[in-house]
Write an enzyme that holds these catalytic residues in place. Sequence first.
Site, PDB file in Angstrom:
ATOM      1  N   HIS A 144       0.857  -1.178   0.000  1.00 55.06           N
ATOM      2  CA  HIS A 144       0.000   0.000   0.000  1.00 55.06           C
ATOM      3  C   HIS A 144       0.895   1.231   0.000  1.00 55.06           C
ATOM      4  O   HIS A 144       2.074   1.152   0.379  1.00 55.06           O
ATOM      5  CB  HIS A 144      -0.882   0.020   1.250  1.00 55.06           C
ATOM      6  N   CYS A 187      -0.129   2.731  -4.499  1.00 59.73           N
ATOM      7  CA  CYS A 187      -0.882   3.941  -4.791  1.00 59.73           C
ATOM      8  C   CYS A 187      -0.108   5.164  -4.317  1.00 59.73           C
ATOM      9  O   CYS A 187       0.746   5.075  -3.437  1.00 59.73           O
ATOM     10  CB  CYS A 187      -2.239   3.909  -4.096  1.00 59.73           C
TER      11      CYS A 187
END
Length: 334
Positions: A144, A187
């Site tokens: 992440h 991301c």
Amino acid sequence: MWFETKDTAERLRRTFGGKTVGRQLQAGVPSLPEEPLPSDEVSVVSCTRDFYHRFANNPEVYKNDTHPRGRAVIINNKNFITLSDRQGTEKDVDKLEQLFDQLDYKVVIHHNLTAVNMCDMLKAEADRRDHCRYNSFILVLLSHGSEGAVYGTDGKLVTYKEITSHFSASACPALRSKPKLFFIQACQGTTRDPGHASHDTGDQNPPPPAPQGSNVEHTRPPADYEEPGWLGLSDFLSEDTTDAGDSVPAMADILVAKATTADFVSWRHTERGTWFIQAIVHIFSRHAATEDILTLFSKVNAYVAAAETADKGYKQVSSVDYSLTKKMYFFPGI
């Protein structure tokens, strides 16, 4: 954060795990052939001896022919304490391991590291003396992320700057003047890219629409994301850089390839892996035999940009920053 996708076999057929991909829609980016995508088995095309001999001793090309070429380290963060687990990341790991093995790198995989563990591992990696025997280095981070940073499994951030600083010329002298590649699958925000129509009117027969991806499973992010005088270059430089002295800039010879641009999400299929990593595997397998690293990533950018999600047509484009001073080839099969 990550966005997961999952859908029917027919939609899988049309996206990164299936049969074909549409042509690139953006102007000024390499056109994409409608060619079959790789199966679960990765097969890297070998370069020819003629190609190798043409570039191997060129002073404008990095030397990259040791056996192995170097170490390819993968950090795969799947299971998190406070964030959602990254289903499908194991597919990326499997494909990358096959790719790097066939590119003649020694593959090392670390799973589920906290932020502190990542920093400790990176320092230990940079301190390895065996880098002296190799010509290059690759680090892949699958996690992440937020803008300019990746999450450890404990939900704490490590910035890109912290990551690359471990491999500066001073911190890692064994890799001084050698290409150091960082592939970051994460991301960089929560914005979804809806895509925009092309206004290039020069092509009267535009390529067909990009392939659709799959339905979206959305996980919301946590709320707390948080000199004396000037000498012009002409005063002391010429175009002949073959004898540049013994010193090099601290952050030279680095390439950082990112799955997406600042503020935007990247996309991951829960069964097929991420768009970015699957694109790297596909493009490198087919074109590393004849193309340098920057050309390869231009093709990767175009390949990722050609995809879209099935439900709302969301887009993604990867990006690359680099301080490479020469061309870099992998010379697979040599």
